[in-house]
Design an enzyme around this catalytic site. Structure first.
Site, PDB file in Angstrom:
ATOM      1  N   LYS A 139       3.080   0.573   8.539  1.00  0.00           N
ATOM      2  CA  LYS A 139       4.029   0.337   8.958  1.00  0.00           C
ATOM      3  C   LYS A 139       4.246   0.091  10.537  1.00  0.00           C
ATOM      4  O   LYS A 139       3.357   0.607  11.177  1.00  0.00           O
ATOM      5  CB  LYS A 139       5.065   1.795   8.830  1.00  0.00           C
ATOM      6  CG  LYS A 139       5.523   2.145   7.286  1.00  0.00           C
ATOM      7  CD  LYS A 139       6.443   0.887   6.788  1.00  0.00           C
ATOM      8  CE  LYS A 139       6.656   1.286   5.435  1.00  0.00           C
ATOM      9  NZ  LYS A 139       7.801   0.460   4.801  1.00  0.00           N
ATOM     10  N   LYS A 199       6.382  -2.800   8.551  1.00  0.00           N
ATOM     11  CA  LYS A 199       5.715  -3.404   7.310  1.00  0.00           C
ATOM     12  C   LYS A 199       5.574  -5.117   7.641  1.00  0.00           C
ATOM     13  O   LYS A 199       4.943  -5.837   6.621  1.00  0.00           O
ATOM     14  CB  LYS A 199       6.809  -3.612   6.136  1.00  0.00           C
ATOM     15  CG  LYS A 199       8.107  -3.759   6.593  1.00  0.00           C
ATOM     16  CD  LYS A 199       8.977  -3.742   5.192  1.00  0.00           C
ATOM     17  CE  LYS A 199      10.474  -3.939   5.439  1.00  0.00           C
ATOM     18  NZ  LYS A 199      11.124  -3.575   4.099  1.00  0.00           N
ATOM     19  N   LYS A 244      -1.011  -0.596   0.265  1.00  0.00           N
ATOM     20  CA  LYS A 244       0.154  -1.536  -0.405  1.00  0.00           C
ATOM     21  C   LYS A 244       0.614  -2.298   0.573  1.00  0.00           C
ATOM     22  O   LYS A 244       1.253  -1.925   1.717  1.00  0.00           O
ATOM     23  CB  LYS A 244       1.057  -0.660  -1.139  1.00  0.00           C
ATOM     24  CG  LYS A 244       2.021  -1.393  -1.776  1.00  0.00           C
ATOM     25  CD  LYS A 244       3.179  -0.488  -2.354  1.00  0.00           C
ATOM     26  CE  LYS A 244       4.559  -1.399  -2.807  1.00  0.00           C
ATOM     27  NZ  LYS A 244       5.121  -1.909  -1.620  1.00  0.00           N
ATOM     28  N   ASP A 281       4.017  -4.575   1.685  1.00  0.00           N
ATOM     29  CA  ASP A 281       5.314  -4.008   1.290  1.00  0.00           C
ATOM     30  C   ASP A 281       5.996  -5.268   0.781  1.00  0.00           C
ATOM     31  O   ASP A 281       5.229  -6.620   0.434  1.00  0.00           O
ATOM     32  CB  ASP A 281       6.053  -4.065   2.516  1.00  0.00           C
ATOM     33  CG  ASP A 281       7.009  -2.824   2.370  1.00  0.00           C
ATOM     34  OD1 ASP A 281       7.471  -2.356   1.290  1.00  0.00           O
ATOM     35  OD2 ASP A 281       7.318  -1.825   3.194  1.00  0.00           O
ATOM     36  N   HIS A 296       6.637  -3.842  -7.861  1.00  0.00           N
ATOM     37  CA  HIS A 296       7.693  -3.326  -6.994  1.00  0.00           C
ATOM     38  C   HIS A 296       9.108  -3.874  -7.380  1.00  0.00           C
ATOM     39  O   HIS A 296       9.008  -5.070  -8.232  1.00  0.00           O
ATOM     40  CB  HIS A 296       7.410  -4.026  -5.465  1.00  0.00           C
ATOM     41  CG  HIS A 296       7.951  -3.524  -4.526  1.00  0.00           C
ATOM     42  ND1 HIS A 296       9.588  -3.508  -4.190  1.00  0.00           N
ATOM     43  CD2 HIS A 296       7.658  -2.793  -3.433  1.00  0.00           C
ATOM     44  CE1 HIS A 296       9.881  -2.922  -3.157  1.00  0.00           C
ATOM     45  NE2 HIS A 296       8.696  -2.362  -2.748  1.00  0.00           N
ATOM     46  N   ARG A 297      10.097  -3.146  -7.257  1.00  0.00           N
ATOM     47  CA  ARG A 297      11.448  -3.523  -7.795  1.00  0.00           C
ATOM     48  C   ARG A 297      12.459  -3.947  -6.684  1.00  0.00           C
ATOM     49  O   ARG A 297      13.823  -3.678  -7.129  1.00  0.00           O
ATOM     50  CB  ARG A 297      11.927  -2.392  -8.501  1.00  0.00           C
ATOM     51  CG  ARG A 297      12.076  -1.048  -7.684  1.00  0.00           C
ATOM     52  CD  ARG A 297      12.825   0.293  -8.311  1.00  0.00           C
ATOM     53  NE  ARG A 297      12.976   1.459  -7.397  1.00  0.00           N
ATOM     54  CZ  ARG A 297      13.841   2.153  -7.911  1.00  0.00           C
ATOM     55  NH1 ARG A 297      14.325   2.407  -8.920  1.00  0.00           N
ATOM     56  NH2 ARG A 297      14.019   3.348  -6.725  1.00  0.00           N
ATOM     57  N   HIS A 334       7.923   1.230  -9.561  1.00  0.00           N
ATOM     58  CA  HIS A 334       8.688   2.074  -8.501  1.00  0.00           C
ATOM     59  C   HIS A 334       9.991   2.645  -9.227  1.00  0.00           C
ATOM     60  O   HIS A 334      10.674   2.009 -10.067  1.00  0.00           O
ATOM     61  CB  HIS A 334       9.300   1.392  -7.326  1.00  0.00           C
ATOM     62  CG  HIS A 334       7.907   1.025  -6.566  1.00  0.00           C
ATOM     63  ND1 HIS A 334       7.895   1.785  -5.377  1.00  0.00           N
ATOM     64  CD2 HIS A 334       7.010   0.272  -6.624  1.00  0.00           C
ATOM     65  CE1 HIS A 334       6.627   1.324  -4.542  1.00  0.00           C
ATOM     66  NE2 HIS A 334       6.172   0.506  -5.273  1.00  0.00           N
ATOM     67  N   GLY A 358       9.640   6.130  -0.754  1.00  0.00           N
ATOM     68  CA  GLY A 358      11.118   6.090   0.117  1.00  0.00           C
ATOM     69  C   GLY A 358      11.312   7.300   0.924  1.00  0.00           C
ATOM     70  O   GLY A 358      11.817   8.309   0.327  1.00  0.00           O
ATOM     71  N   GLY A 359      10.753   7.415   2.257  1.00  0.00           N
ATOM     72  CA  GLY A 359      10.836   8.552   2.985  1.00  0.00           C
ATOM     73  C   GLY A 359      10.193   9.866   2.495  1.00  0.00           C
ATOM     74  O   GLY A 359      10.438  11.007   2.842  1.00  0.00           O
ATOM     75  N   GLN A 415       3.778   7.085  -2.827  1.00  0.00           N
ATOM     76  CA  GLN A 415       3.769   6.359  -1.706  1.00  0.00           C
ATOM     77  C   GLN A 415       4.446   6.886  -0.536  1.00  0.00           C
ATOM     78  O   GLN A 415       5.624   6.944  -0.769  1.00  0.00           O
ATOM     79  CB  GLN A 415       4.118   5.135  -2.079  1.00  0.00           C
ATOM     80  CG  GLN A 415       4.099   4.003  -1.114  1.00  0.00           C
ATOM     81  CD  GLN A 415       4.857   2.761  -1.364  1.00  0.00           C
ATOM     82  OE1 GLN A 415       4.793   2.202  -2.510  1.00  0.00           O
ATOM     83  NE2 GLN A 415       5.741   2.335  -0.466  1.00  0.00           N
TER      84      GLN A 415
END
EC number: 4.1.1.39
Length: 430
Positions: free
Chosen positions: A160, A162, A186, A188, A278-279, A311, A349-350, A370
């Protein structure tokens, strides 16, 4: 001479609540809200449009069309709308084509004026349909074997910010993250190839760095490199990854589409590469609980085609979703399903080290965890952030309190001081 013709009544002919589906019929579950018509007619319109129908009454019906009519066999009130279950004969579907299936059951039905809202909740293919799909090449067990990780979640992170890294800068960050204990670096979802960071240069540089870290740590490291693009470009990029000794590729499966994903499943099998799915863009149609397509349905289709990990959400963190929904998806991905191998769910995510005990308690060890900002934001840098994450996961697996673990891990101690421990309440939308 007058020709006698029998008028075919429509819509309600597709509803039979006494009908018992056959073993070789595909079942689809919908939520819908009628718009100016009865629930029975609305359900019949869904079945008609998604199988053999047209908007008008017909005077003649071919014999095969009669045998291919979908049947609504379940209809119940649910909240502001209704749940319908519809049985589809396999004569309606081309073997081995998710594209054709979705064009039928998730195509024009979403544009009908007779519906205020429509949501495809789930679908259940019989073995006769499912057998035409390979599923994952590796799946959970295969990935654990080539990664050498037997009894803990795999760790992953995204550098990050990204975007904006040069190849050299990206390689330096990768070295720090892998060295700190991250298993999977990974890209992004929007990081592919740019003038400041060309895919061809990145793929060569990063795998050299990976080889160096593996030699120094004795651990297997992998790179989830984003090959998403036009399908001919994806194929070339996958070949580059294989030539450099990579084991994975990453594809943005929603934006790429089922056709591209099915093609790349064949390509990656020939090259011996796992697919990280990845979605990105899924929430455009999964987020509204009254309209669109559920993430469960997308995950099921992706598993049929053959992604190895996908994900699904976290129930904690910035991208958190409903726990029951995510648990249902994860449980399905890990379940036995004919010849189709289980798929690794990916939580992202967070996330940060303080959330690890709660996350693992909720979803177990068969998980890819992740954490991006939760690793990169460590005050002592990305290597310390990676070590803090690994130490937190180890503590959770061992049943050791994080504060206790932090006594022997200065990296974890500092991370907990920055972000704290999990205070998440589970079972509600976050």
């Amino acid at each position: 001479m007058m020709v006698l013709r029998m008028k075919v009544e429509w819509y309600l002919d597709f509803v039979d609540l006494n009908y018992e589906p056959g073993r070789d019929e595909l079942i689809v579950e919908y939520y819908f809200e009628p718009n100016g018509v009865s629930p029975e007619e609305a359900a019949g319109r869904i079945a008609s449009e998604s199988s053999i129908g047209t908007w008008t009454t017909l005077w003649k019906l071919p014999e095969m069309a009669k045998r291919s009519m979908a049947k609504v066999f379940y209809l119940e009130k649910h909240g502001e709308g209704y749940i319908a279950k519809i049985a589809y004969p396999l004569t309606l579907f081309e073997e081995g084509s998710l594209v054709q299936l979705f064009s039928a059951v998730a195509g024009n039905v979403f544009g009908m004026k007779a519906l205020k809202n429509l949501r495809l909740l789930d679908f259940h293919p019989p073995y006769e349909y499912l057998r035409h799909f390979k599923g994952p090449q590796f799946g959970v067990q295969g990935i654990r074997e080539f990664m050498g990780v037997k009894d803990r979640p795999l760790t992953a992170t995204v550098p990050k910010p990204k975007m904006g890294w040069s190849v050299e800068e990206y390689a330096e960050i990768a070295y720090e993250l892998w060295s700190g204990g991250i298993d999977l670096l990974k890209d992004d979802e929007n990081f592919t190839s740019f003038p400041f960071n060309r895919f061809e240069e990145r793929v060569r540089k990063l795998y050299r760095v990976r080889d160096r870290v593996e030699a120094e740590t004795g651990e297997t490291k992998e790179y989830l490199i984003n090959i998403t693009g036009p399908v001919n470009i994806m194929e070339k990029r996958a070949e580059m990854v294989a030539n450099e000794g990579g084991q994975y590729v990453m594809i943005d499966i929603v934006v790429a589409g089922w056709s591209a994903l099915q093609y790349m499943r064949e390509v990656t099998e020939d090259l011996g590469l796992a697919i990280h799915a990845h979605r990105a863009m899924h929430a455009a149609f999964t987020r509204n609980p009254r309209h669109g397509i559920t993430m469960l349905a997308l995950a099921k289709a992706a598993r049929m085609i053959g992604v190895d990990q996908i994900h699904t959400g976290t129930a904690v963190g910035k991208m958190a979703g409903n726990y029951e929904e995510i648990k249902r998806i994860n449980d399905f991905l890990l379940s036995k399903w004919e010849h189709i191998r289980p798929v690794f769910p990916v939580a992202s995510g967070g996330l940060h080290p303080g959330l690890m005990p709660e996350l693992i308690r909720l979803f177990g060890k068969d998980l890819v965890i992740q954490a991006g900002g939760g690793v990169m934001g460590h005050p002592d840098g990305p290597r310390a952030g990676a070590k803090a994450l690994r130490d937190a996961i180890d503590a959770a697996i061992e049943g050791v309190d994080l504060d206790e673990k932090a006594k022997s891990s200065p990296e974890l101690k500092k991370s907990l001081r920055e972000v704290g421990l999990s205070k998440a309440k589970v079972g509600v939308q976050h």
